[in-house]
Design a protein around this motif. Structure first.
Motif, short mmCIF file in Angstrom:
data_model
loop_
_atom_site.label_atom_id
_atom_site.label_comp_id
_atom_site.label_asym_id
_atom_site.label_seq_id
_atom_site.Cartn_x
_atom_site.Cartn_y
_atom_site.Cartn_z
N PRO A 82 7.93 11.37 4.99
CA PRO A 82 7.22 12.58 4.55
C PRO A 82 6.52 13.34 5.66
N ASN A 83 6.32 12.72 6.83
CA ASN A 83 5.59 13.41 7.90
C ASN A 83 6.35 14.63 8.42
N ASN A 84 7.61 14.77 8.04
CA ASN A 84 8.39 15.91 8.51
C ASN A 84 8.16 17.18 7.71
N TRP A 85 7.77 17.05 6.44
CA TRP A 85 7.65 18.27 5.62
C TRP A 85 6.22 18.73 5.41
N PHE A 86 5.22 17.91 5.72
CA PHE A 86 3.84 18.40 5.65
C PHE A 86 2.96 17.67 6.64
N SER A 87 1.87 18.32 7.00
CA SER A 87 0.84 17.68 7.82
C SER A 87 -0.51 18.18 7.35
N THR A 88 -1.57 17.43 7.68
CA THR A 88 -2.93 17.79 7.30
C THR A 88 -3.79 17.87 8.56
N HIS A 89 -4.88 18.66 8.46
CA HIS A 89 -5.68 18.94 9.65
C HIS A 89 -7.15 19.07 9.29
N GLN A 133 15.02 30.54 6.10
CA GLN A 133 15.95 31.65 5.85
C GLN A 133 16.32 32.36 7.15
N ASP A 134 15.51 32.19 8.18
CA ASP A 134 15.77 32.81 9.48
C ASP A 134 16.35 31.81 10.49
N GLY A 135 16.65 30.61 10.02
CA GLY A 135 17.19 29.60 10.92
C GLY A 135 16.18 29.07 11.92
N LEU A 136 14.90 29.09 11.56
CA LEU A 136 13.83 28.61 12.44
C LEU A 136 13.24 27.35 11.83
N TYR A 137 13.26 26.25 12.56
CA TYR A 137 12.88 24.97 12.00
C TYR A 137 11.79 24.30 12.84
N LEU A 138 10.92 23.58 12.15
CA LEU A 138 9.85 22.83 12.81
C LEU A 138 9.50 21.67 11.88
N GLU A 139 10.04 20.49 12.17
CA GLU A 139 9.92 19.38 11.24
C GLU A 139 8.64 18.57 11.47
N GLY A 140 7.51 19.26 11.24
CA GLY A 140 6.22 18.61 11.17
C GLY A 140 5.86 17.75 12.36
N THR A 141 5.25 16.60 12.07
CA THR A 141 4.82 15.71 13.14
C THR A 141 5.94 14.77 13.58
N GLY A 142 7.16 15.12 13.20
CA GLY A 142 8.33 14.56 13.87
C GLY A 142 8.67 15.44 15.05
N THR A 193 10.39 14.57 18.59
CA THR A 193 9.47 14.19 19.66
C THR A 193 8.78 12.87 19.38
N ASN A 194 8.51 12.58 18.10
CA ASN A 194 7.75 11.36 17.80
C ASN A 194 8.59 10.09 17.96
N VAL A 195 9.86 10.23 18.31
CA VAL A 195 10.67 9.06 18.65
C VAL A 195 10.36 8.59 20.07
N LEU A 196 9.97 9.53 20.93
CA LEU A 196 9.76 9.20 22.34
C LEU A 196 8.30 9.21 22.76
N MET A 197 7.39 9.48 21.82
CA MET A 197 6.01 9.71 22.24
C MET A 197 5.03 9.42 21.11
N CYS A 198 3.93 8.76 21.45
CA CYS A 198 2.82 8.52 20.52
C CYS A 198 1.53 8.71 21.29
N VAL A 199 0.66 9.57 20.79
CA VAL A 199 -0.64 9.81 21.42
C VAL A 199 -1.73 9.18 20.56
N VAL A 296 8.34 3.34 11.71
CA VAL A 296 7.06 3.30 11.02
C VAL A 296 6.30 4.62 11.10
N ARG A 297 6.26 5.24 12.27
CA ARG A 297 5.50 6.48 12.38
C ARG A 297 6.07 7.55 11.43
N CYS A 298 7.39 7.61 11.35
CA CYS A 298 8.03 8.61 10.49
C CYS A 298 7.69 8.40 9.02
N MET A 299 7.38 7.16 8.65
CA MET A 299 7.10 6.82 7.26
C MET A 299 5.70 7.20 6.83
N LEU A 300 4.83 7.56 7.77
CA LEU A 300 3.42 7.74 7.47
C LEU A 300 2.97 9.17 7.76
#
Length: 321
Positions: A82-89, A133-142, A193-199, A296-300
């Motif tokens: 779920p971390n790909n479709w929403f994030s909280t701040h 619709q414009d072909g612009l993608y940003l998959e959250g905290t992935g 990015t979250n496959v290669l990096m964790c801060v 695991v990170r992707c799951m949370l």
């Protein structure tokens, strides 16, 4: 006792799939995906269901508030991430993201957003999904690894990370974008990015060798070291074992680093010692989930929101949707 850190959320959203399977629609650009010809589809789905259940129980035992939702549908094979479709701040903000694969756009759920509004202080929901619709993608905290302390969004270019969408997010949420190209050992772009990096608060796990440009690599390494964090450099082989796909969370006894047992096994003893000196490692067995190319990170999906009830850590721990 450690001070609370804006980097380490105290709660997460998880999705427990009833019909999990690796998504063939996303396999083309996700080289981390794998197949398991030795098990039936039903056996794989049952194993994934059990792995999510055990992961939620382990997190709860560590003192993390887990909001676990069920997915009984068959048309959302990647819903466990779920971390790909929403994030909280902090400040009460929620973002919804444009997804590259049409099969993943069905993962967005209003009931998750409604739970956040009921249980936490949500001021607004910014919906970027129309950019699909414009072909612009940003998959959250992935697509982005966010440094909430320094307000930096690290992002590796890919089909799933568009710079225009990233700029819009950073403008709205007050992050500085740091974009780079990252490839695996075969020279193929890394999809998230979250496959290669964790801060974390005091550390960073990063596969520096994945960053193609040497000057950019040195700049990012120096920038991370300049924050005072311990920079733990991961090899291509360790990235392939999901060692970078971890997340720092706030537990009842301090900060923890949740990662898969496979990822922990891939770390060298000195890397483990460095990490253990800064947080408690919580290894979780998710070999079936990892067939889908995430860990695991992707799951949370971390919850960086203020709870409406300050008794969150006790009264809501283990809350179920």
């Amino acid at each position: 006792m450690q001070k609370l850190s804006v980097q380490a959320p105290r709660g997460v959203v998880m999705i427990r799939p009833h019909h999990f399977s690796p998504n063939t629609a996303t396999a083309e650009d996700n080289v981390f995906q794998a197949t398991d010809a030795g098990r039936t589809a039903a056996a794989i789905a049952a194993a994934a269901h059990a792995e999510v259940t055990r992961a939620a129980e382990a997190l709860e035992a560590a003192g993390v508030a887990v909001h676990l939702f069920e997915d009984e549908g068959r048309g959302t094979p990647d819903s466990v991430f779920p971390n790909n479709w929403f994030s909280t701040h902090s400040g009460g903000h929620v973002a919804l993201y444009p997804m590259f694969s049409p099969s993943r756009r069905r993962e967005r759920r209003q009931d998750v957003i409604e739970m956040l509004k009921q249980r936490y202080r949500v001021q607004d929901v910014i919906d970027y999904s129309g950019l699909e619709q414009d072909g612009l993608y940003l998959e959250g905290t992935g697509a982005m690894v966010l440094d909430h302390i320094e307000r930096v969004a690290y992002a590796a270019r890919s089909n799933r990370t568009n710079e225009v969408a990233l700029e819009r997010f950073c403008t709205h949420f007050n992050f500085e974008p740091v974009v780079f190209d990252a490839v695996d050992a075969m020279g193929r772009p890394i999809y998230h990015t979250n496959v290669l990096m964790c801060v974390g608060t005091d550390f960073c796990l990063i596969g520096l060798d994945t960053i193609r440009d040497s000057a950019r690599r040195a700049e990012i390494a120096g920038r991370l070291a300049g924050t005072g964090r311990a920079v733990i450099d991961l090899s291509h082989e360790q990235i392939g074992e999901f060692a970078g796909n971890a997340i720092e969370l706030q537990g009842k006894d301090g900060r923890i680093v949740a990662m898969s047992a496979r990822a922990l096994k891939a770390l060298r003893p000195q890397q483990v010692a460095t990490l253990e000196g800064l947080a408690t490692i919580l290894p979780i067995e998710v070999p079936t989930i990892e067939l889908a190319g995430g860990s695991v990170r992707c799951m949370l999906a971390g919850i960086h929101l203020a709870a409406r009830n300050l008794a969150l850590s006790s009264a809501w721990n283990g809350w179920r949707a």
